[in-house]
Design an enzyme around this catalytic site. Sequence first.
Site, short mmCIF file in Angstrom:
data_model
loop_
_atom_site.label_atom_id
_atom_site.label_comp_id
_atom_site.label_asym_id
_atom_site.label_seq_id
_atom_site.Cartn_x
_atom_site.Cartn_y
_atom_site.Cartn_z
N VAL A 99 8.21 -14.52 103.22
CA VAL A 99 7.58 -13.20 103.23
C VAL A 99 7.34 -12.76 104.67
O VAL A 99 7.11 -13.58 105.55
CB VAL A 99 6.26 -13.20 102.41
CG1 VAL A 99 5.21 -14.09 103.04
CG2 VAL A 99 5.73 -11.80 102.20
N CYS A 100 7.41 -11.46 104.89
CA CYS A 100 7.04 -10.86 106.16
C CYS A 100 6.23 -9.60 105.83
O CYS A 100 5.73 -9.48 104.71
CB CYS A 100 8.27 -10.53 107.01
SG CYS A 100 9.34 -9.28 106.31
N GLN A 101 6.12 -8.67 106.75
CA GLN A 101 5.30 -7.49 106.48
C GLN A 101 5.99 -6.51 105.53
O GLN A 101 5.39 -6.03 104.59
CB GLN A 101 4.92 -6.79 107.79
CG GLN A 101 3.94 -5.65 107.60
CD GLN A 101 2.61 -6.08 107.00
OE1 GLN A 101 2.14 -7.18 107.22
NE2 GLN A 101 2.01 -5.21 106.21
#
Length: 146
Positions: A99-101
């Site tokens: 996951v990232c932003q």
Amino acid sequence: MDQYLEFISNHYLLVLALAAVTFLLIQDFVEHSFNKFTGISPMIAVTKMNSDETKIVDVREPHEFIKGHIEDAINIPLGKFDDQLDTLQPFKNNPIIVVCQSGTRSVPACKTLVKSGFEQVFNITGGMQSWEDNKLPTKSTSKNKN
């Protein structure tokens, strides 16, 4: 045929824009066809987290991670991902959710994991923005915590 040529010569910017959009759509389709990792929604990610020994890898920068992250997520910033890949080796046979932003920085991390032999790699589509939009819980970390 003459009408097509006349249209193209009179509206060359529209034709150029159509060609660019068509190229980008084909490129995106081909790229997604050959990915060996799967994009999943936050709700499916929760299901995977509840049913398997899933590991969550957050590739955001530490200052973003501190503000709010998924519980038990491991923070490995994308810039240091190749150097710290060895820390994930014990979980090579487990499902790994990256996951990232917004869902874009996690794609290169997923590709790196797949190239390194990880078999069950998932990317949260929409990243933490989507996670928070779905009102799913996040955990904040104190800046003083090691």
